[in-house]
Design an enzyme around this catalytic site. Structure first.
Site, PDB file in Angstrom:
ATOM      1  N   PHE A  47       0.854  -1.181   0.000  1.00 11.39           N
ATOM      2  CA  PHE A  47       0.000   0.000   0.000  1.00 11.39           C
ATOM      3  C   PHE A  47       0.895   1.238   0.000  1.00 11.39           C
ATOM      4  O   PHE A  47       1.892   1.284   0.704  1.00 11.39           O
ATOM      5  CB  PHE A  47      -0.915  -0.008   1.228  1.00 11.39           C
TER       6      PHE A  47
ATOM      7  N   ALA B 240       4.283   2.686   4.502  1.00 14.19           N
ATOM      8  CA  ALA B 240       3.903   4.090   4.611  1.00 14.19           C
ATOM      9  C   ALA B 240       2.414   4.181   4.908  1.00 14.19           C
ATOM     10  O   ALA B 240       1.597   3.599   4.203  1.00 14.19           O
ATOM     11  CB  ALA B 240       4.227   4.830   3.326  1.00 14.19           C
TER      12      ALA B 240
ATOM     13  N   GLU C 251      -8.834  11.156   6.087  1.00 13.72           N
ATOM     14  CA  GLU C 251      -9.823  11.945   6.810  1.00 13.72           C
ATOM     15  C   GLU C 251     -10.497  11.182   7.929  1.00 13.72           C
ATOM     16  O   GLU C 251     -11.381  11.706   8.597  1.00 13.72           O
ATOM     17  CB  GLU C 251     -10.873  12.450   5.821  1.00 13.72           C
TER      18      GLU C 251
ATOM     19  N   HIS D 252      -8.855   5.754  10.719  1.00 12.43           N
ATOM     20  CA  HIS D 252      -8.119   4.585  10.225  1.00 12.43           C
ATOM     21  C   HIS D 252      -6.601   4.798  10.279  1.00 12.43           C
ATOM     22  O   HIS D 252      -5.855   3.875  10.602  1.00 12.43           O
ATOM     23  CB  HIS D 252      -8.571   4.253   8.799  1.00 12.43           C
TER      24      HIS D 252
ATOM     25  N   ASN E 249      12.011  -0.664  12.447  1.00 14.58           N
ATOM     26  CA  ASN E 249      10.688  -0.255  11.996  1.00 14.58           C
ATOM     27  C   ASN E 249      10.816   1.006  11.143  1.00 14.58           C
ATOM     28  O   ASN E 249      11.047   2.088  11.655  1.00 14.58           O
ATOM     29  CB  ASN E 249       9.761   0.000  13.184  1.00 14.58           C
TER      30      ASN E 249
END
Length: 163
Positions: A23, A81, A86, A89, A114
């Site tokens: 992602f 990343a 908005e 989440h 990390n």
């Protein structure tokens, strides 16, 4: 004078596993490039590095756990990343992936660097990818050397701990 332990820090002879979230792929690929470039510069070879991908940051801890269980690695690196949106989440993914990564490292006595960025926007991410990817490589190497060297220095082994 206080005794200080300082291990020799070198990537030579280490085996490093990298788990990268797909992602935000462009950001993650830039992190990977910086990370691998530094690992190679520090003495690892391409054969010393295993690279796998997972769908997103929440899946990274499970993949790291699987690599830990293989007992084939001296250290691991988490790349990803999380870009604020908005909704809540962002906070959930950031917090849970970080907590999961920490738990895996502690549960398996495995150094894990990390390098999952948590940023407000893509511009912030791209401004940090080279530094964060490079740092992840250096942290993984240093912590692997510390773990191995300190183990020898104080005579501790994980087998003794389990007995």
């Amino acid at each position: 004078m206080i005794e200080q332990f300082k291990p020799e820090i070198t990537g030579k002879g280490l085996r490093i596993g990298i788990v990268q979230a797909r992602f935000n792929e462009d950001i993650c690929n830039a992190l990977l490039n910086a990370c691998v470039t530094e690992l190679l510069a520090q003495g690892l070879t391409e054969e010393d590095i295993l690279y796998i991908t997972v769908p997103g940051a929440l899946e990274v801890p499970l993949a790291l756990q699987m690599l830990c269980q293989s007992e084939e690695f001296d250290a691991l690196i988490a790349l990803g990343a999380v870009v604020r949106g908005e909704t809540y989440h962002f906070d959930l993914v950031s917090n849970e992936s970080g907590a999961g990564i920490t738990k895996v490292g502690l549960d398996h006595n495995m150094p894990i660097a990390n390098a999952i960025l948590t940023v407000e926007n893509d511009e912030q991410a791209f401004a940090r990818v080279v530094e964060k990817g490079t740092d992840a490589a250096r942290v993984a190497i240093e912590m692997a050397c510390l773990y191995e060297g300190l183990d020898e220095f104080i005579g501790f082994t994980s087998d003794e701990e389990e007995a």
